[in-house]
Every structure is written in C-alpha cells, then in structure tokens.
Write a protein that holds these residues in place. Structure first.
Motif, PDB file in Angstrom:
ATOM      1  N   ILE A  48       0.799  -1.229   0.000  1.00  0.00           N
ATOM      2  CA  ILE A  48       0.000   0.000   0.000  1.00  0.00           C
ATOM      3  C   ILE A  48       0.831   1.279   0.000  1.00  0.00           C
ATOM      4  O   ILE A  48       0.308   2.360  -0.232  1.00  0.00           O
ATOM      5  N   HIS A  49       2.147   1.146   0.207  1.00  0.00           N
ATOM      6  CA  HIS A  49       2.964   2.366   0.220  1.00  0.00           C
ATOM      7  C   HIS A  49       4.412   2.025  -0.130  1.00  0.00           C
ATOM      8  O   HIS A  49       5.102   1.383   0.648  1.00  0.00           O
ATOM      9  N   THR A  50       4.832   2.477  -1.295  1.00  0.00           N
ATOM     10  CA  THR A  50       6.222   2.223  -1.690  1.00  0.00           C
ATOM     11  C   THR A  50       6.791   3.438  -2.401  1.00  0.00           C
ATOM     12  O   THR A  50       6.047   4.247  -2.966  1.00  0.00           O
ATOM     13  N   HIS A  51       8.113   3.553  -2.345  1.00  0.00           N
ATOM     14  CA  HIS A  51       8.803   4.615  -3.084  1.00  0.00           C
ATOM     15  C   HIS A  51       9.609   4.033  -4.239  1.00  0.00           C
ATOM     16  O   HIS A  51      10.452   4.711  -4.807  1.00  0.00           O
ATOM     17  N   LYS A  52       9.350   2.790  -4.546  1.00  0.00           N
ATOM     18  CA  LYS A  52      10.107   2.109  -5.606  1.00  0.00           C
ATOM     19  C   LYS A  52       9.543   2.427  -6.986  1.00  0.00           C
ATOM     20  O   LYS A  52       8.351   2.249  -7.229  1.00  0.00           O
ATOM     21  N   HIS A  53      10.423   2.846  -7.876  1.00  0.00           N
ATOM     22  CA  HIS A  53       9.980   3.138  -9.235  1.00  0.00           C
ATOM     23  C   HIS A  53       9.911   1.892 -10.111  1.00  0.00           C
ATOM     24  O   HIS A  53       9.217   1.872 -11.107  1.00  0.00           O
ATOM     25  N   ALA A  54      10.660   0.857  -9.720  1.00  0.00           N
ATOM     26  CA  ALA A  54      10.695  -0.362 -10.536  1.00  0.00           C
ATOM     27  C   ALA A  54       9.321  -1.031 -10.560  1.00  0.00           C
ATOM     28  O   ALA A  54       8.548  -0.911  -9.611  1.00  0.00           O
ATOM     29  N   GLU A  55       9.044  -1.741 -11.650  1.00  0.00           N
ATOM     30  CA  GLU A  55       7.790  -2.486 -11.761  1.00  0.00           C
ATOM     31  C   GLU A  55       7.682  -3.490 -10.612  1.00  0.00           C
ATOM     32  O   GLU A  55       8.671  -4.116 -10.244  1.00  0.00           O
ATOM     33  N   PRO A  56       6.486  -3.674 -10.049  1.00  0.00           N
ATOM     34  CA  PRO A  56       6.331  -4.656  -8.968  1.00  0.00           C
ATOM     35  C   PRO A  56       6.499  -6.094  -9.455  1.00  0.00           C
ATOM     36  O   PRO A  56       6.376  -6.360 -10.651  1.00  0.00           O
ATOM     37  N   ASP A  57       6.762  -6.993  -8.512  1.00  0.00           N
ATOM     38  CA  ASP A  57       6.830  -8.423  -8.831  1.00  0.00           C
ATOM     39  C   ASP A  57       5.472  -8.895  -9.341  1.00  0.00           C
ATOM     40  O   ASP A  57       4.446  -8.317  -8.995  1.00  0.00           O
ATOM     41  N   PRO A  58       5.464  -9.985 -10.113  1.00  0.00           N
ATOM     42  CA  PRO A  58       4.183 -10.541 -10.551  1.00  0.00           C
ATOM     43  C   PRO A  58       3.320 -10.913  -9.335  1.00  0.00           C
ATOM     44  O   PRO A  58       3.845 -11.399  -8.336  1.00  0.00           O
ATOM     45  N   GLY A  59       2.032 -10.652  -9.420  1.00  0.00           N
ATOM     46  CA  GLY A  59       1.141 -10.974  -8.312  1.00  0.00           C
ATOM     47  C   GLY A  59       1.120  -9.923  -7.215  1.00  0.00           C
ATOM     48  O   GLY A  59       0.505 -10.124  -6.179  1.00  0.00           O
ATOM     49  N   VAL A  60       1.811  -8.810  -7.442  1.00  0.00           N
ATOM     50  CA  VAL A  60       1.838  -7.735  -6.443  1.00  0.00           C
ATOM     51  C   VAL A  60       1.274  -6.459  -7.063  1.00  0.00           C
ATOM     52  O   VAL A  60       1.659  -6.079  -8.173  1.00  0.00           O
ATOM     53  N   LEU A  61       0.367  -5.827  -6.350  1.00  0.00           N
ATOM     54  CA  LEU A  61      -0.105  -4.511  -6.763  1.00  0.00           C
ATOM     55  C   LEU A  61       0.439  -3.500  -5.766  1.00  0.00           C
ATOM     56  O   LEU A  61       0.243  -3.649  -4.562  1.00  0.00           O
ATOM     57  N   THR A  62       1.166  -2.517  -6.255  1.00  0.00           N
ATOM     58  CA  THR A  62       1.749  -1.524  -5.346  1.00  0.00           C
ATOM     59  C   THR A  62       1.043  -0.183  -5.523  1.00  0.00           C
ATOM     60  O   THR A  62       0.466   0.098  -6.573  1.00  0.00           O
ATOM     61  N   LEU A  63       1.111   0.610  -4.470  1.00  0.00           N
ATOM     62  CA  LEU A  63       0.641   1.987  -4.565  1.00  0.00           C
ATOM     63  C   LEU A  63       1.869   2.885  -4.365  1.00  0.00           C
ATOM     64  O   LEU A  63       2.217   3.233  -3.239  1.00  0.00           O
ATOM     65  N   PRO A  64       2.555   3.216  -5.467  1.00  0.00           N
ATOM     66  CA  PRO A  64       3.722   4.077  -5.321  1.00  0.00           C
ATOM     67  C   PRO A  64       3.295   5.461  -4.835  1.00  0.00           C
ATOM     68  O   PRO A  64       2.205   5.918  -5.154  1.00  0.00           O
ATOM     69  N   ASN A  65       4.153   6.078  -4.050  1.00  0.00           N
ATOM     70  CA  ASN A  65       3.847   7.390  -3.498  1.00  0.00           C
ATOM     71  C   ASN A  65       4.673   8.461  -4.203  1.00  0.00           C
ATOM     72  O   ASN A  65       5.902   8.397  -4.227  1.00  0.00           O
ATOM     73  N   VAL A  66       3.980   9.430  -4.774  1.00  0.00           N
ATOM     74  CA  VAL A  66       4.652  10.519  -5.484  1.00  0.00           C
ATOM     75  C   VAL A  66       4.801  11.713  -4.541  1.00  0.00           C
ATOM     76  O   VAL A  66       3.811  12.231  -4.020  1.00  0.00           O
ATOM     77  N   ILE A  67       6.053  12.103  -4.309  1.00  0.00           N
ATOM     78  CA  ILE A  67       6.342  13.268  -3.472  1.00  0.00           C
ATOM     79  C   ILE A  67       6.384  14.489  -4.390  1.00  0.00           C
ATOM     80  O   ILE A  67       7.296  14.631  -5.206  1.00  0.00           O
ATOM     81  N   VAL A  68       5.398  15.352  -4.256  1.00  0.00           N
ATOM     82  CA  VAL A  68       5.278  16.496  -5.165  1.00  0.00           C
ATOM     83  C   VAL A  68       6.502  17.401  -5.010  1.00  0.00           C
ATOM     84  O   VAL A  68       6.929  17.689  -3.887  1.00  0.00           O
ATOM     85  N   SER A  69       7.056  17.836  -6.132  1.00  0.00           N
ATOM     86  CA  SER A  69       8.279  18.644  -6.277  1.00  0.00           C
ATOM     87  C   SER A  69       9.523  17.784  -6.407  1.00  0.00           C
ATOM     88  O   SER A  69      10.539  18.239  -6.908  1.00  0.00           O
ATOM     89  N   LYS A  70       9.484  16.548  -5.936  1.00  0.00           N
ATOM     90  CA  LYS A  70      10.634  15.656  -6.086  1.00  0.00           C
ATOM     91  C   LYS A  70      10.418  14.679  -7.231  1.00  0.00           C
ATOM     92  O   LYS A  70      11.372  14.213  -7.855  1.00  0.00           O
ATOM     93  N   GLU A  71       9.158  14.318  -7.435  1.00  0.00           N
ATOM     94  CA  GLU A  71       8.840  13.295  -8.433  1.00  0.00           C
ATOM     95  C   GLU A  71       7.583  13.721  -9.173  1.00  0.00           C
ATOM     96  O   GLU A  71       6.784  14.492  -8.660  1.00  0.00           O
ATOM     97  N   SER A  72       7.412  13.131 -10.363  1.00  0.00           N
ATOM     98  CA  SER A  72       6.095  13.251 -10.989  1.00  0.00           C
ATOM     99  C   SER A  72       5.511  11.846 -11.089  1.00  0.00           C
ATOM    100  O   SER A  72       6.171  10.870 -10.748  1.00  0.00           O
ATOM    101  N   ILE A  73       4.284  11.763 -11.580  1.00  0.00           N
ATOM    102  CA  ILE A  73       3.605  10.465 -11.596  1.00  0.00           C
ATOM    103  C   ILE A  73       4.319   9.520 -12.551  1.00  0.00           C
ATOM    104  O   ILE A  73       4.538   9.853 -13.706  1.00  0.00           O
TER     105      ILE A  73
END
Ligand SMILES: [Zn+2]
Length: 216
Positions: free
Chosen positions: A6-31
């Motif tokens: 439910i909360h990750t800062h990883k940009h890499a694609e998730p493992d198969p069978g995993v749904l991640t909710l990447p967190n975008v820090i505004v001003s540091k990252e974009s979607i």
C-alpha cells in the motif's frame, strides 16, 4: 493471488502478483505509474507552497491517483512547524473535497495529527503508514477510526502485540522505502497471527477496494 503493497517509493515495476501503490512526493517526483498516491511530504515543503499545492491539485485530477499523501506532521524534521501544519491542513481539505483517503506520515505528533483532522472536520479514511509503535497507541488510533499500515519494521520481531490484536479489516502492509519483499511481510504476519495466507490476502484486498474505492 494478489498481494497489495500500500505504500512504496520504488519506481521499478512490482513483482508478478503484487499490486503496489507508489507514493509521489510532489516537487521531487512526478507520476510514474498508476494507481498511486500523491502528496506534499512534511520534509519537502517548497518555499513557494502555492505553486507546489497547484501541482498537487493537478496530479490529483489525473486518472489513477487514488489518495492524498503521504502528508502529515513530523517533530523530527527541520521544516518549521507552522509550515508543516499549514501544508497538512490544506491537504486534509483537498482530500475531503475530492473524497479520497489520506495517507499519513506521523512522527511524534499523533495528538497534533488528531487535532488537525478534527479541526478540519475530516470525513475521509485515514491510513497511518509505517506504524511502528506499541499496541496501546494503536488501540487509540483504531478507536479514532484510522487504518494502520505495517512495514518491514515488523520483521525485526518487536510488533507481536499489534500483529496479534489489530482488527484485520483495519490493516494494510507496505514496503515503504525499504528493500524487503511484500510477500515476506505477508508471510511473517500470517506466521505470528496463525492465519492462512489466503485469508490475509483476501482481507487486505477487500480493505483496499473499500478504503481506496478501487476496482480491480
Ligand atoms: Zn513513505
């Protein structure tokens, strides 16, 4: 089988069978991938907050941005307190306008977070990410209606009471910025709680759909 991180800062694609909710820090990252959350982190509040907040509002209009945050209050960071509070309150208002859940970062500021949410008459679900404190604090957060997300920290063994007592319909799991695998965190939780993996997986999926209004 679908595991939710439910909360990750990883940009890499998730493992198969995993749904991640990447967190975008505004001003540091974009979607970079959806679904995701987007927020203004208390460590990274820009001098020009209005512009930063406009960017957040623009991100929140995009398809697949399903939560506001992580945002919140942190007593261990250098960001001045009044700036943190202002940024947090603006994001509580935004989440309520958009009817999206809030993902919270909270360091030594639980009562202040509670007060801010109350002041703003918060109505949306609140998820405390990376919860690593004791059961008695957890109990009072749960009484306030919050959801708790446990991270790789639990693998160290100090969270038995929380794991054994947390109502499963208020629980999420996450990797945050750590290198752990979400499957290890699920497995560890199940071992301690003596719960079949499938039951946990189904329950967290249900929580995700309900709280984040997400259809899979
Ligand atoms: Zn985080």
């Amino acid at each position: 089988m679908l595991l939710i991180d439910i909360h990750t800062h990883k940009h890499a694609e998730p493992d198969p069978g995993v749904l991640t909710l990447p967190n975008v820090i505004v001003s540091k990252e974009s979607i970079y991938r959806t679904p995701c959350s987007a927020g203004i982190h208390p460590w990274y509040i820009d001098e020009n907050f209005d512009r930063q907040f406009d960017t957040l509002k623009m991100y929140q209009q995009k398809e697949g941005v399903i939560a506001v945050g992580e945002c919140g209050l942190d007593k261990m960071t250098r960001t001045p307190w009044d700036r943190q509070l202002m940024a947090f309150e603006k994001q509580i208002e935004l989440a309520n306008e958009l009817n999206k859940p809030l993902i919270l970062h909270c360091v030594r500021a639980y009562s202040e977070v509670y007060a801010a949410l109350n002041n703003k008459h918060n109505q949306v679900p609140v998820m405390m990410h990376g919860y690593s404190k004791n059961w008695s604090l957890a109990e009072s957060l749960l009484e306030n209606g919050y959801y708790l997300s446990l991270g790789p920290h639990i693998l160290k063994g100090g969270m038995m009471e929380v794991i054994n007592n947390i109502p499963l319909d208020r629980l999420f799991l996450e990797c945050d910025d750590k290198n752990a695998k979400i499957s290890e965190i699920y497995a560890y939780f199940c071992r301690v709680r003596k719960l079949p993996l499938q039951d946990l997986q189904q329950q967290i999926l249900l929580n995700f759909k309900r709280v984040f209004n997400y259809t899979i």
